[in-house]
Design a protein around this motif. Structure first.
Motif, short mmCIF file in Angstrom:
data_model
loop_
_atom_site.label_atom_id
_atom_site.label_comp_id
_atom_site.label_asym_id
_atom_site.label_seq_id
_atom_site.Cartn_x
_atom_site.Cartn_y
_atom_site.Cartn_z
N ASP A 120 -9.84 3.14 -14.70
CA ASP A 120 -10.32 4.50 -14.45
C ASP A 120 -10.05 5.43 -15.63
O ASP A 120 -10.33 6.63 -15.56
N SER B 177 -5.78 2.24 -17.49
CA SER B 177 -6.35 1.62 -16.30
C SER B 177 -7.88 1.62 -16.39
O SER B 177 -8.45 2.32 -17.24
N ASP C 54 -0.99 2.13 -12.53
CA ASP C 54 -1.66 3.43 -12.47
C ASP C 54 -1.19 4.09 -11.19
O ASP C 54 -1.56 3.68 -10.09
N ARG D 97 -7.01 6.16 -17.02
CA ARG D 97 -5.74 6.87 -16.98
C ARG D 97 -4.63 6.05 -17.63
O ARG D 97 -4.65 4.82 -17.58
N GLU E 222 -1.86 6.75 -9.75
CA GLU E 222 -2.84 7.45 -8.90
C GLU E 222 -3.66 6.47 -8.08
O GLU E 222 -3.84 6.65 -6.87
N SER E 223 -4.14 5.40 -8.72
CA SER E 223 -4.99 4.44 -8.00
C SER E 223 -4.22 3.24 -7.47
O SER E 223 -4.71 2.51 -6.60
N GLY E 224 -3.02 2.99 -8.01
CA GLY E 224 -2.24 1.83 -7.60
C GLY E 224 -2.59 0.56 -8.35
O GLY E 224 -2.02 -0.50 -8.09
N PHE E 225 -3.51 0.64 -9.30
CA PHE E 225 -3.89 -0.53 -10.09
C PHE E 225 -2.69 -1.01 -10.92
O PHE E 225 -2.02 -0.21 -11.58
#
Length: 244
Positions: A132, A130, A168, A134, A170-173
């Motif tokens: 970020d 992602s 992702d 991840r 954690e972020s929802g991407f």
């Protein structure tokens, strides 16, 4: 042999080397540019599409030019001969070039696809990262429907397109990648080459809200001509209440 014939042969022997070097150089340039493109392409999906669309053709063009260059160069090695022997050796080298070309073409057409398929699978299922930094999760067929619109789901139901959805957690991407469901050749059960491709699809039973449909794919082997068909289930249509 007269002076004109000797002059022509001398000219050929002098400049034939340079012609062969130029042709071989173009062939090597195509090869090097292909691998340089792969080296600088970091995105897995972009690299997947590039290999899938261009690699076999580029390798063939490169090999063909190098074979032609070899044939031209071979015809510049013998200097003490007349026009007749020049024609004979030109014919012989052309025959060897054709044989070499057929061998390379068969390797690229019938054996190389196994190697390509392995590389494409590795690229398709390699973990995505992602923005970020991840690692993303590849969703299952059931999980990914939430992220696909009705048109995308219809394409998947018809087996013409396959979508991969990466998320992702954690972020929802999310990242949605589109793959051609009809593009790849399968392994033929008769000749064992990876040359079995879909040439026709037919919906024998349309899906409804209560029953699954049925799709039949007709396959033909590009090498031995073997034909076969396979049936696939098409998911039930969603009721209007479910769609809304």
């Amino acid at each position: 042999m007269n002076k004109i014939d000797q002059s022509l042969l001398d000219t050929w022997n002098t400049y034939g080397h340079y012609v062969s070097y130029a042709i071989a150089g173009v062939g090597l340039l195509i090869l090097l540019s292909h691998y340089f493109k792969l080296l600088i392409t970091k995105d897995y999906k972009t690299r997947y599409d590039y290999i899938n669309m261009y690699e076999i053709n580029l390798l063939w063009y490169s090999a063909l030019l190098i074979i032609i260059a070899g044939a031209v160069y071979a015809n510049t090695l013998v200097t003490e001969s007349g026009i007749l022997w020049f024609v004979v050796r030109l014919f012989v080298s052309t025959m060897f070039a054709i044989i070499a070309g057929v061998i390379v073409q068969n390797i690229l057409k019938f054996y190389y696809p196994f190697y390509i398929e392995k590389r494409l699978k590795q690229l398709r299922f390699a973990p995505r990262i992602s923005p970020d930094g991840r690692k993303m999760k590849l969703l299952s067929e059931e999980e990914e429907d939430v992220y696909l619109d009705e048109g995308m789901q219809a394409e998947e139901d018809a087996f013409s397109v396959d979508y991969d959805v990466w998320i992702d957690e954690e972020s929802g991407f999310t990242k949605i990648e589109k793959y051609n469901g009809r593009l790849h050749a399968l392994k033929c059960s008769e000749c064992n080459y990876q040359t079995l491709k879909v040439n026709k699809e037919e919906i024998v039973q349309s899906p409804s809200t209560t029953e699954e449909g049925e799709l039949v794919k007709f396959f033909t082997c590009g090498y031995c001509g073997h034909k076969e068909k396979k049936s696939f289930s098409i998911a039930k249509l969603k009721a209007e209440s479910e769609v809304s």
